[in-house]
Scaffold this motif. Structure first.
Motif, PDB file in Angstrom:
ATOM      1  N   ILE A 631     144.357  62.078  49.302  1.00 29.64           N
ATOM      2  CA  ILE A 631     144.978  62.872  49.925  1.00 29.64           C
ATOM      3  C   ILE A 631     146.429  62.230  48.571  1.00 29.64           C
ATOM      4  N   ALA A 632     145.748  60.572  49.781  1.00 30.34           N
ATOM      5  CA  ALA A 632     147.184  59.778  49.115  1.00 30.34           C
ATOM      6  C   ALA A 632     146.348  58.750  47.756  1.00 30.34           C
ATOM      7  N   ALA A 633     146.274  58.008  46.737  1.00 36.78           N
ATOM      8  CA  ALA A 633     146.031  56.330  46.157  1.00 36.78           C
ATOM      9  C   ALA A 633     145.748  55.668  46.727  1.00 36.78           C
ATOM     10  N   GLY A 634     146.761  54.807  47.637  1.00 37.09           N
ATOM     11  CA  GLY A 634     146.875  53.921  48.203  1.00 37.09           C
ATOM     12  C   GLY A 634     147.698  54.367  49.737  1.00 37.09           C
ATOM     13  N   PRO A 635     147.528  52.703  50.605  1.00 32.09           N
ATOM     14  CA  PRO A 635     148.214  53.033  51.488  1.00 32.09           C
ATOM     15  C   PRO A 635     149.630  52.204  51.384  1.00 32.09           C
ATOM     16  N   GLU A 636     150.257  51.869  49.599  1.00 30.36           N
ATOM     17  CA  GLU A 636     151.581  51.639  49.065  1.00 30.36           C
ATOM     18  C   GLU A 636     152.733  53.359  49.271  1.00 30.36           C
ATOM     19  N   ASP A 637     151.687  53.714  49.022  1.00 31.57           N
ATOM     20  CA  ASP A 637     151.979  55.324  48.334  1.00 31.57           C
ATOM     21  C   ASP A 637     152.983  56.374  50.310  1.00 31.57           C
ATOM     22  N   ILE A 638     151.443  55.797  50.620  1.00 29.46           N
ATOM     23  CA  ILE A 638     151.850  56.064  52.322  1.00 29.46           C
ATOM     24  C   ILE A 638     153.024  55.506  52.171  1.00 29.46           C
ATOM     25  N   ASP A 639     153.946  54.063  52.915  1.00 24.53           N
ATOM     26  CA  ASP A 639     154.735  53.491  52.922  1.00 24.53           C
ATOM     27  C   ASP A 639     155.397  53.967  52.230  1.00 24.53           C
ATOM     28  N   MET A 640     155.775  54.110  51.493  1.00 27.66           N
ATOM     29  CA  MET A 640     156.469  54.446  50.411  1.00 27.66           C
ATOM     30  C   MET A 640     157.569  55.667  50.602  1.00 27.66           C
ATOM     31  N   ILE A 641     156.560  56.762  51.005  1.00 20.13           N
ATOM     32  CA  ILE A 641     156.940  57.797  51.721  1.00 20.13           C
ATOM     33  C   ILE A 641     157.477  57.419  53.299  1.00 20.13           C
ATOM     34  N   TYR A 642     157.258  56.975  53.767  1.00 22.57           N
ATOM     35  CA  TYR A 642     157.697  56.714  54.879  1.00 22.57           C
ATOM     36  C   TYR A 642     159.214  55.741  55.239  1.00 22.57           C
ATOM     37  N   VAL A 643     158.940  55.068  54.641  1.00 26.06           N
ATOM     38  CA  VAL A 643     160.642  54.311  54.317  1.00 26.06           C
ATOM     39  C   VAL A 643     161.670  54.983  53.655  1.00 26.06           C
ATOM     40  N   PHE A 644     160.948  55.348  52.649  1.00 29.98           N
ATOM     41  CA  PHE A 644     162.335  56.590  51.625  1.00 29.98           C
ATOM     42  C   PHE A 644     162.825  58.532  52.375  1.00 29.98           C
ATOM     43  N   GLY A 645     161.876  58.244  53.499  1.00 24.30           N
ATOM     44  CA  GLY A 645     161.849  59.835  53.153  1.00 24.30           C
ATOM     45  C   GLY A 645     162.340  59.690  54.952  1.00 24.30           C
ATOM     46  N   SER A 660     148.480  46.497  59.085  1.00 17.00           N
ATOM     47  CA  SER A 660     147.414  45.654  59.234  1.00 17.00           C
ATOM     48  C   SER A 660     148.066  44.253  59.343  1.00 17.00           C
ATOM     49  N   GLN A 661     149.322  44.471  59.413  1.00 19.32           N
ATOM     50  CA  GLN A 661     150.055  43.363  60.177  1.00 19.32           C
ATOM     51  C   GLN A 661     149.371  43.197  61.638  1.00 19.32           C
ATOM     52  N   VAL A 662     149.797  43.759  62.348  1.00 12.56           N
ATOM     53  CA  VAL A 662     149.510  44.316  64.337  1.00 12.56           C
ATOM     54  C   VAL A 662     148.272  44.115  63.892  1.00 12.56           C
ATOM     55  N   GLY A 663     147.088  44.086  62.458  1.00 15.44           N
ATOM     56  CA  GLY A 663     145.878  43.763  62.779  1.00 15.44           C
ATOM     57  C   GLY A 663     144.599  45.089  62.921  1.00 15.44           C
ATOM     58  N   LEU A 664     144.376  44.969  61.773  1.00 14.10           N
ATOM     59  CA  LEU A 664     143.831  46.761  62.307  1.00 14.10           C
ATOM     60  C   LEU A 664     142.793  46.806  63.476  1.00 14.10           C
ATOM     61  N   SER A 696     134.332  45.911  58.314  1.00 11.43           N
ATOM     62  CA  SER A 696     134.095  45.480  56.712  1.00 11.43           C
ATOM     63  C   SER A 696     135.170  43.774  57.307  1.00 11.43           C
ATOM     64  N   GLY A 697     135.629  43.165  58.570  1.00 13.12           N
ATOM     65  CA  GLY A 697     136.477  42.024  58.820  1.00 13.12           C
ATOM     66  C   GLY A 697     137.935  42.926  58.213  1.00 13.12           C
ATOM     67  N   SER A 698     137.895  43.879  58.456  1.00 12.61           N
ATOM     68  CA  SER A 698     140.219  43.588  58.402  1.00 12.61           C
ATOM     69  C   SER A 698     140.436  43.226  57.104  1.00 12.61           C
ATOM     70  N   PRO A 699     140.031  43.634  55.528  1.00 15.43           N
ATOM     71  CA  PRO A 699     139.931  42.694  54.407  1.00 15.43           C
ATOM     72  C   PRO A 699     142.085  43.192  54.166  1.00 15.43           C
ATOM     73  N   PRO A 700     143.049  43.208  53.729  1.00 11.53           N
ATOM     74  CA  PRO A 700     144.095  42.665  53.230  1.00 11.53           C
ATOM     75  C   PRO A 700     144.701  43.943  52.511  1.00 11.53           C
ATOM     76  N   ILE A 701     145.549  44.398  52.679  1.00  9.75           N
ATOM     77  CA  ILE A 701     146.015  45.939  52.478  1.00  9.75           C
ATOM     78  C   ILE A 701     145.488  45.736  50.890  1.00  9.75           C
ATOM     79  N   GLN A 702     146.091  44.599  50.347  1.00 12.69           N
ATOM     80  CA  GLN A 702     145.958  44.581  48.935  1.00 12.69           C
ATOM     81  C   GLN A 702     144.514  45.099  48.572  1.00 12.69           C
TER      82      GLN A 702
END
Ligand SMILES: CCCCCCCCCCCCC/C=C/C(=O)SCCNC(=O)CCNC(=O)[C@H](O)C(C)(C)COP(=O)(O)OP(=O)(O)OC[C@H]1O[C@@H](n2cnc3c(N)ncnc32)[C@H](O)[C@@H]1OP(=O)(O)O
Length: 715
Positions: A631-645, A660-664, A696-702
């Protein structure tokens, strides 16, 4: 990355060459060091001009280098060398001089600026401070109060304001480089003693201590936990109280604490994410760079309630002609007065001509027949919207795009009412629509890429951060919010209070807590949605509905006419009704006690850690479901929705970045823990994508996208 040429016989012209914004990458810094050294030691060169390629002076340090080992010559000694040169160095500023770019210009002896250029020290917005001497030179040049304002807010100033403040020496409408070269020739024999800003005393007002105290209080309040604004004040304080060399030491010390902070990482992630979300793609493979938007000059808005009025204003401000339709005569008159008032106030504030002639008000639906886009903003009622889309389909030509400002209804159902379902897209604005930056552009399974491209482009013209999302109940933002709200209600049932839950969320960085926000939006809004979902059983207290835990608390308040701020009572008291200041309500406390007693619930003490974990992890968990479903193409889309809306604190990067900062692994473990305690709450059951990422080892968000299966849109 920087070229030196000799012009007008004696001027060494250094051009920064790093498109698109000539960021100070290691190669550019090396280029500057080399060319300055050559110019200074060349006897033919009597003065130097520094400019940027392609009409941009410099967008600052290269933000992409920040997370990596810094290579190449550092900025501070590079700028010192320029300032110490015994030949005049003139900055020729076009486009932007921001951050390290302005700091470079402050190291020059003179600054000539094009009238359309913008200047600023926006490091604070990236979780940093101007640590290439900017925090020490700017106050010496323009005084402490003005420097504090620019450095703590990061705001950009126009050339005219920069001249007034004394940041630049001359503004030109002509070729900036030519003006700078002419200027350089005129100062070749002048003494540079008073032009080296670092050697100047820092002009301070008499009440400087009180000034710092006041500003510190303001930035702490406004920053909601952000550390960079505080460090910015401390750095300027060093400029005001210490000799330059010691001030520089303090600047570097403060920068060291910020540079590797989680907040700086979050803010820099937001910088790139905000740009990344404009590069949308659809499950079909259609993309932003291969789909041309339709040309748009005229748009209709149907339904002139709060949302329709805000959308009309935003469209007019974007320079479009608008047909504003409201079929009820009286409401149309009220809307016309409100829209005119808003446009007048905005024109006054921005010092621009009033554009009332760009809106035509009408009570006739037929008035939309010649527009390129219709935006429907009628009452949130599926039957009403369906009927309208059917009418629009027969009224409008086939090529007209039909957009709906629904906040949660199925776009595909609306599309199905029309003869051209590919022309239908959701355009979910946030109230007030002329102010809020977020726009969710919702594509249904049949939406044409061109329709999506046109909606995204229209959003951009309106100054919005537009995010393309798939079609599902609540889309991205409201779908996640539902679980955040529900957890807050469950916490109330278990013994918490609106005040303590809101306090924990405000300390996290939200501008207001969940209950204050609900009171502001109106409790009746969610009540109507729950009624439509068949969840409301009037007068009933049962805590299981549709096979899962349910809290009737919100419904019980609505049954008493407590709709929030507008009725003077909701989760808080507002005295008088409509006042914005929430006060704890003793009635509510008694009501909660009685409710718990009747339900046989034993109240317990709930700390802020549990409040945050349950509210935020429930929301984040839904974010993982949304990613998994495409439904969202990537985590950035969700994050920008939350930061701006939704007021998510920008210095925490958005919910998915926060996870990702707390640790998955930690988020997963806490969700498992809470789900074990509350097995009747499905939204606490960890998403399979979260499990997959952890295993899979909690890869970085990118790198999360690699783990997400091919996207699709589904209800
Ligand atoms: C261990 C402890 C060590 C501690 C000490 C370490 C010291 C090291 C640090 C040294 C001191 C640093 C002090 C200086 C800091 C800075 O300068 S931070 C950067 C400040 N600058 C900015 O914030 C400006 C950011 N850019 C903009 O605002 C806009 O891009 C613009 C310049 C106004 C242009 O706008 P527009 O024309 O709308 O274009 P955009 O779409 O925004 O950008 C085009 C592409 O350029 C990329 N980009 C822009 N700026 C930068 C940048 N500064 N660095 C890298 N990349 C940049 C942007 O991402 C776009 O890219 P694409 O999306 O890929 O197209």
């Amino acid at each position: 990355m920087a070229a030196l040429t000799l012009v007008s016989g004696s001027v060494g012209l250094i051009t920064l060459q790093n498109p698109p914004v000539n960021a100070l990458s290691s190669a550019v810094r090396q280029g500057i060091v080399d060319t300055v050294q050559r110019a200074v030691s060349d006897p033919q060169v009597k003065s130097v001009v520094i400019c940027g390629q392609n009409g941009v002076f410099c967008g600052g340090a290269d933000i992409k280098e920040f997370g990596k080992t810094m290579l190449g010559p550092p900025l501070v000694p590079m700028i010192h060398t320029i300032e110490a040169a015994d030949k005049p160095v003139v900055a020729a500023i076009e486009g932007s001089a921001l951050g390290g770019g302005l700091e470079l210009a402050l190291g020059c002896h003179y600054r000539i600026t094009h009238s359309k250029a913008r200047l600023g020290l926006p490091e604070v917005t990236l979780g940093l401070l101007p640590a290439a001497g900017g925090s020490q030179r700017l106050p010496r040049l323009i005084g402490v109060p003005a420097a504090l304002d620019l450095i703590t807010t990061g705001r950009h100033v126009t050339a005219a304001e920069a001249l007034k403040l004394g940041i630049v020496d001359q503004v030109t409408d002509q070729s900036t480089v030519e003006a700078a070269v002419k200027f350089a020739l005129s100062v070749e024999v002048q003494s540079l003693t008073s032009r080296r800003i670092s050697t100047l005393p820092c002009p301070c007002p008499a009440d400087v201590d009180a000034l710092f105290e006041g500003v510190m209080q303001r930035v702490r309040q406004r920053g909601r936990g952000a550390i960079a604004p505080v460090a910015c004040v401390q750095a300027v304080q060093a400029a005001a109280t210490l000799p330059y060399a010691q001030g520089m030491e303090r600047e570097q010390e403060l920068m060291a604490t910020l540079f590797t902070s989680g907040q700086a990482r979050a803010l820099q992630y937001c910088f790139f994410s905000q740009r990344a979300v404009s590069r949308w793609s659809l499950p079909s493979g259609a993309r932003w760079d291969s789909t041309k938007p339709n040309p748009v000059t005229k748009v209709a808005v149907i339904g002139l309630g709060t949302m329709g009025r805000g959308i009309t204003v935003a469209l007019v401000q974007a320079g479009l002609s608008v047909v504003a339709v409201e079929t009820h005569e009286q409401q149309m008159m009220a809307a016309q007065r409100a829209v005119s008032g808003m446009l007048e106030r905005l024109a006054q504030r921005q010092g621009v001509p009033l554009a009332l002639d760009r809106v035509r008000f009408s009570t006739e639906l037929e008035a939309v027949a010649d527009v390129q886009i219709v935006i429907e903003a009628v009452f949130e009622d599926m039957a009403l919207k369906k009927q309208l889309f059917k009418q629009l389909s027969s009224l409008c030509p086939a090529e007209t795009l039909l957009f709906s400002n629904t906040s949660s209804l199925d776009i595909d159902h609306l599309a199905a009412q029309t003869d051209h379902p590919q022309q239908v897209v959701g355009m979910h604005f946030f109230a007030p629509a002329h102010i809020m930056k977020l726009l969710e552009v919702v594509y249904g399974p049949r939406s044409a890429p061109q329709a999506v491209a046109t909606a995204m482009e229209l959003g951009k013209r309106m100054g919005k951060v537009s995010v393309a999302v798939g079609n599902c109940r609540g889309f991205v933002g409201n779908r996640m919010l539902m679980h955040y709200l529900e957890e807050a209600l469950f916490l109330l049932e278990e013994g918490s209070s609106p005040e303590s839950i809101d306090q924990a969320l405000k300390e996290f960085g939200f501008p207001m807590g969940v209950f204050q926000m609900s009171d502001l939006s109106g409790l009746d809004v969610g009540w109507k949605v729950r009624k439509a979902q068949g969840l409301v059983e009037p007068g009933q207290m049962s805590r299981v509905r549709q096979g899962r835990r349910y809290s009737p608390l919100g419904d019980l308040l609505c049954e008493q006419g407590r709709f929030g701020q507008k009725t003077g009572q909701g989760w808080y008291l507002y005295d008088p009704a409509g006042s914005r200041t929430p006060r704890p309500d003793p009635w509510l406390q008694r009501f909660l006690e009685q409710y718990r007693a009747r339900q046989g619930l034993v109240s317990r003490r709930i700390d802020s850690e549990e409040v945050l974990e349950r509210c935020l992890y429930a929301l984040i968990n839904e974010g993982f479901h949304i990613l998994h479903e495409g439904i969202a193409a990537g985590p950035e889309d969700i994050d920008m929705i939350y930061v701006f809306g939704y007021g998510w604190p920008r210095h925490r990067g958005g919910p998915m970045f926060y996870a990702s900062q707390v640790g998955l692994a930690r988020v997963l473990q806490r969700l498992e823990h809470y789900h074990q305690l509350h097995p009747d709450v499905p939204h606490l059951q960890p998403s399979s994508l979260l499990r997959q990422l952890v295993s899979s080892g909690s890869p970085p968000i990118q790198r999360w996208k690699e783990a997400i299966r091919k996207p699709h849109s589904a209800l």
